[in-house]
Scaffold this active site. Structure first.
Site, PDB file in Angstrom:
ATOM      1  N   ASP A 197      39.169 -11.260  60.342  1.00 38.84           N
ATOM      2  CA  ASP A 197      39.112 -11.553  61.786  1.00 38.84           C
ATOM      3  C   ASP A 197      38.814 -13.009  62.099  1.00 38.84           C
ATOM      4  O   ASP A 197      38.882 -13.405  63.268  1.00 38.84           O
ATOM      5  CB  ASP A 197      38.032 -10.669  62.433  1.00 38.84           C
ATOM      6  CG  ASP A 197      38.421  -9.199  62.381  1.00 38.84           C
ATOM      7  OD1 ASP A 197      37.610  -8.386  61.923  1.00 38.84           O
ATOM      8  OD2 ASP A 197      39.569  -8.887  62.763  1.00 38.84           O
TER       9      ASP A 197
ATOM     10  N   HIS B  30      31.394  -9.194  55.003  1.00 40.59           N
ATOM     11  CA  HIS B  30      32.207  -7.987  54.851  1.00 40.59           C
ATOM     12  C   HIS B  30      31.452  -6.984  53.992  1.00 40.59           C
ATOM     13  O   HIS B  30      30.721  -7.365  53.074  1.00 40.59           O
ATOM     14  CB  HIS B  30      33.550  -8.318  54.182  1.00 40.59           C
ATOM     15  CG  HIS B  30      34.579  -7.251  54.382  1.00 40.59           C
ATOM     16  ND1 HIS B  30      34.645  -6.133  53.585  1.00 40.59           N
ATOM     17  CD2 HIS B  30      35.539  -7.115  55.316  1.00 40.59           C
ATOM     18  CE1 HIS B  30      35.635  -5.359  54.015  1.00 40.59           C
ATOM     19  NE2 HIS B  30      36.190  -5.932  55.062  1.00 40.59           N
TER      20      HIS B  30
HETATM   21  C1  SDX Z   1      36.448  -5.654  59.687  1.00 38.27           C
HETATM   22  O1  SDX Z   1      35.344  -2.342  56.251  1.00 38.27           O
HETATM   23  C2  SDX Z   1      36.441  -2.907  56.438  1.00 38.27           C
HETATM   24  O2  SDX Z   1      37.337  -2.872  55.618  1.00 38.27           O
HETATM   25  C3  SDX Z   1      36.594  -3.586  57.776  1.00 38.27           C
HETATM   26  C4  SDX Z   1      37.814  -4.467  57.960  1.00 38.27           C
HETATM   27  C5  SDX Z   1      39.098  -3.663  57.923  1.00 38.27           C
HETATM   28  O3  SDX Z   1      40.133  -4.238  57.550  1.00 38.27           O
HETATM   29  O4  SDX Z   1      39.062  -2.488  58.379  1.00 38.27           O
HETATM   30  O5  SDX Z   1      37.868  -5.442  56.926  1.00 38.27           O
HETATM   31  C6  SDX Z   1      37.794  -5.182  59.303  1.00 38.27           C
HETATM   32  O6  SDX Z   1      35.734  -4.939  60.345  1.00 38.27           O
HETATM   33  C7  SDX Z   1      35.965  -6.985  59.177  1.00 38.27           C
HETATM   34  C8  SDX Z   1      34.507  -7.310  59.612  1.00 38.27           C
HETATM   35  C9  SDX Z   1      34.543  -7.864  61.048  1.00 38.27           C
HETATM   36  N1  SDX Z   1      33.107  -8.004  61.540  1.00 38.27           N
HETATM   37  C10 SDX Z   1      32.579  -9.205  61.717  1.00 38.27           C
HETATM   38  O7  SDX Z   1      33.109 -10.273  61.415  1.00 38.27           O
HETATM   39  C11 SDX Z   1      31.185  -9.156  62.363  1.00 38.27           C
HETATM   40  C12 SDX Z   1      30.232 -10.117  61.630  1.00 38.27           C
HETATM   41  N2  SDX Z   1      29.922  -9.547  60.295  1.00 38.27           N
HETATM   42  C13 SDX Z   1      28.756  -8.752  60.141  1.00 38.27           C
HETATM   43  O8  SDX Z   1      28.293  -8.067  61.262  1.00 38.27           O
HETATM   44  C14 SDX Z   1      28.692  -8.015  58.803  1.00 38.27           C
HETATM   45  O9  SDX Z   1      28.983  -8.941  57.850  1.00 38.27           O
HETATM   46  C15 SDX Z   1      29.553  -6.780  58.602  1.00 38.27           C
HETATM   47  C16 SDX Z   1      29.347  -5.784  59.668  1.00 38.27           C
HETATM   48  C17 SDX Z   1      31.008  -7.150  58.517  1.00 38.27           C
HETATM   49  C18 SDX Z   1      29.161  -6.172  57.262  1.00 38.27           C
HETATM   50  O10 SDX Z   1      27.879  -5.726  57.398  1.00 38.27           O
HETATM   51  P1  SDX Z   1      27.078  -5.019  56.164  1.00 38.27           P
HETATM   52  O11 SDX Z   1      27.974  -4.793  55.019  1.00 38.27           O
HETATM   53  O12 SDX Z   1      26.352  -3.855  56.732  1.00 38.27           O
HETATM   54  O13 SDX Z   1      26.115  -6.130  55.705  1.00 38.27           O
HETATM   55  P2  SDX Z   1      24.674  -6.381  56.311  1.00 38.27           P
HETATM   56  O14 SDX Z   1      24.752  -6.338  57.795  1.00 38.27           O
HETATM   57  O15 SDX Z   1      23.694  -5.501  55.621  1.00 38.27           O
HETATM   58  O16 SDX Z   1      24.431  -7.910  55.890  1.00 38.27           O
HETATM   59  C19 SDX Z   1      23.879  -8.241  54.625  1.00 38.27           C
HETATM   60  C20 SDX Z   1      23.081  -9.502  54.913  1.00 38.27           C
HETATM   61  C21 SDX Z   1      22.043  -9.307  56.005  1.00 38.27           C
HETATM   62  O17 SDX Z   1      21.015 -10.245  55.778  1.00 38.27           O
HETATM   63  P3  SDX Z   1      19.682  -9.767  54.887  1.00 38.27           P
HETATM   64  O18 SDX Z   1      19.143  -8.531  55.569  1.00 38.27           O
HETATM   65  O19 SDX Z   1      20.187  -9.521  53.490  1.00 38.27           O
HETATM   66  O20 SDX Z   1      18.742 -10.962  54.978  1.00 38.27           O
HETATM   67  O21 SDX Z   1      23.942 -10.554  55.396  1.00 38.27           O
HETATM   68  C22 SDX Z   1      23.573 -10.884  56.730  1.00 38.27           C
HETATM   69  C23 SDX Z   1      22.756  -9.744  57.253  1.00 38.27           C
HETATM   70  O22 SDX Z   1      21.859 -10.191  58.261  1.00 38.27           O
HETATM   71  N3  SDX Z   1      24.833 -11.046  57.478  1.00 38.27           N
HETATM   72  C24 SDX Z   1      25.087 -12.018  58.349  1.00 38.27           C
HETATM   73  C25 SDX Z   1      26.409 -11.799  58.766  1.00 38.27           C
HETATM   74  N4  SDX Z   1      26.907 -10.725  58.165  1.00 38.27           N
HETATM   75  C26 SDX Z   1      25.925 -10.248  57.369  1.00 38.27           C
HETATM   76  N5  SDX Z   1      24.339 -13.048  58.800  1.00 38.27           N
HETATM   77  C27 SDX Z   1      24.926 -13.869  59.705  1.00 38.27           C
HETATM   78  N6  SDX Z   1      26.200 -13.729  60.163  1.00 38.27           N
HETATM   79  C28 SDX Z   1      26.964 -12.707  59.722  1.00 38.27           C
HETATM   80  N7  SDX Z   1      28.203 -12.556  60.155  1.00 38.27           N
END
Ligand code: SDX
Length: 428
Positions: free
Chosen positions: A364, A307
């Site tokens: 989710d 998140h």
């Molecule tokens: C919602 O914002 C809100 O409030 C949203 C929400 C709401 O109520 O409106 O809460 C609802 O959208 C919840 C999120 C639902 N999405 C998912 O579950 C999709 C999977 N999650 C990711 O795609 C990700 O965690 C996000 C999009 C939710 C957040 O992305 P960020 O904040 O941009 O973080 P990032 O992508 O920069 O990740 C940081 C690190 C990265 O690795 P490094 O570059 O540091 O090595 O964490 C890793 C990412 O690769 N990472 C994951 C991951 N999520 C982040 N690795 C594996 N699996 C994952 N799910």
């Protein structure tokens, strides 16, 4: 004397006012930065940038706190009705019994949609995704109610547009479902509650009586409350920026529905179930999928994990995970995907990759398991998210207008070609 921060640029010191919120959050006010220094800031994805000051929702990602207008969601999810929370989010205070009754009656007066809207469904292909239909339907509402397009509308006209939307979204969502399963549309029954009426329109049939199951109604009430707002998430920010051009409410909310559809945002609830089913079909080798999620060269991500704001736990996921056990138990349903989800969560949270990055189950991760248990098809999961998020979107849109926030228009740092002269095609 207000607090200031000092920055030094090219030997000159500039002062930036510091803004402190009611929960002691601090921000640097950079509204004069470019005019005074010529510099802008750059922050891809706005990870460190506030777009507004808001009084609707407070969340603390480190402590796992989420409150709507100051009230903890744990209390609201347990004790309030969704329309009660909708009233709170929209108007800033919990309603009295009389105010809630008036609000419910107002909503009841607008649950029908214009008969001509039924004709839209004849044009969509059978496998049309519900979110694509819903976004179109909501924007089309502005054509059926042209008075909603007047940016200088009266307070009464505002309220009418808002009440129409809150009343009609469940009706349209149920029509999208009935269209997908090729069942006849069910007209709303206004002697039912908001949630029960939605269930009636979703699962009722004209050939039989339908009694909404109170266990399911209670579960849906809790889920919609937990989704009702989440401050400046992707879709709420979309609603704000579209509304900042004085686009009408329905067009702004339609844009929010489109943003929510993405699998990184609200579309994740559908993606989670599809992921769990894929893992189960693949033999349930959790370690294999955890390694794929960690592999930067592999596009697979653990959907429902991680998140932007919550780096310890998403308080909504905690509540929904417990509700899974309660509801499946009360309905006597054994769902193997719940077992896979729990094992996946355990394995991931014992893995340094996830713990170091603060990746925990989000709202989710478990919600789809409940939607499935109550008979909602996977492609309708994000429609359910939109149903819950509607009050938040409307409140954010309204606050942006009430605060007189300017049209949203970010700057950029240009990194393209510098000036060069045109070359006639014969000389290229
Ligand atoms: C919602 O914002 C809100 O409030 C949203 C929400 C709401 O109520 O409106 O809460 C609802 O959208 C919840 C999120 C639902 N999405 C998912 O579950 C999709 C999977 N999650 C990711 O795609 C990700 O965690 C996000 C999009 C939710 C957040 O992305 P960020 O904040 O941009 O973080 P990032 O992508 O920069 O990740 C940081 C690190 C990265 O690795 P490094 O570059 O540091 O090595 O964490 C890793 C990412 O690769 N990472 C994951 C991951 N999520 C982040 N690795 C594996 N699996 C994952 N799910």
């Amino acid at each position: 004397m207000s607090e200031v921060a000092k920055i030094e640029l090219e030997g000159k010191v500039f002062e930036l006012p510091i803004i402190t919120g009611s929960e002691q959050e601090k921000a640097l006010d950079i509204s004069k930065l470019r005019s005074e220094t010529g510099y802008i800031t750059l922050d891809r994805g706005f990870k460190n940038t506030g777009s507004c000051q808001s009084a609707i929702t407070f969340l603390d990602g480190e402590k796992g706190i989420l409150r709507y207008r100051g009230y903890p969601i744990e209390q609201l999810a347990e004790e309030a009705s969704f329309l009660e929370v909708t009233y709170l989010i929209l108007k800033g205070e919990l309603p009295t019994a009389e105010q809630l009754k008036d609000f419910e009656e107002n909503i009841d007066n607008h649950t029908l949609v214009h008969e001509d809207m039924k004709r839209f469904f004849e044009a969509y292909p059978a496998q049309a995704h519900p979110m694509g239909i819903l976004a179109s339907m909501i924007c089309s509402m502005s054509t059926f109610y042209p008075e909603s397009q007047n940016p200088n509308r009266s307070k009464e006209a505002f309220e009418l547009s808002i009440n129409r939307l809150i009343a009609k979204l469940p009706t349209l969502a149920a029509m999208v479902y009935k269209n997908a399963v090729r069942h006849p549309f069910m007209y709303p029954k206004n002697d039912l509650g908001y949630i029960e009426n939605f269930m009636y329109m979703m699962f009722g049939m004209p050939t039989e009586d339908y009694e909404p199951n109170p266990v399911i109604a209670k579960a849906l009430n809790k889920l919609l409350i937990l989704h009702a707002d989440h401050e400046q998430n992707c879709s709420a920010s979309t609603v704000r920026i579209v509304g900042s051009s004085q686009a009408n409410l329905y067009a702004s909310i339609s844009a929010g529905i489109s943003a929510l559809w993405g699998p990184l945002h609200g579309g994740a609830n559908q993606a989670v179930i599809e992921m769990l089913e894929m893992i189960e079909k693949d033999g349930g080798d959790l370690d294999k999928w955890i390694e794929k999620a960690k592999d930067k060269n592999d596009p697979f991500r653990l959907m429902g994990f991680g998140h932007r704001v919550y780096k310890n736990f998403d308080p909504r996921a905690t509540i929904i995970k417990k509700a899974c056990d309660d509801i499946l138990g009360e309905l006597g349903i054994e769902d193997p995907t719940l077992d896979i989800a729990k094992r996946l969560e355990k394995v991931a949270l014992e893995d340094e990759y996830f713990v170091k990055r603060g990746l925990y189950p989000n709202v989710d991760f478990y919600s789809g398991i409940i939607y499935r248990a109550i008979g909602i098809p996977t492609e309708m999961f994000t429609v359910m998210f939109a149903l819950g998020r509607l009050p938040g979107w409307i409140a954010q849109w309204r606050e942006m207008l009430d605060n007189g926030d300017p049209i949203g228009r970010p700057r950029q740092v240009y990194v393209g070609s510098t000036k060069r002269d045109f070359v006639p095609i014969e000389k290229r």
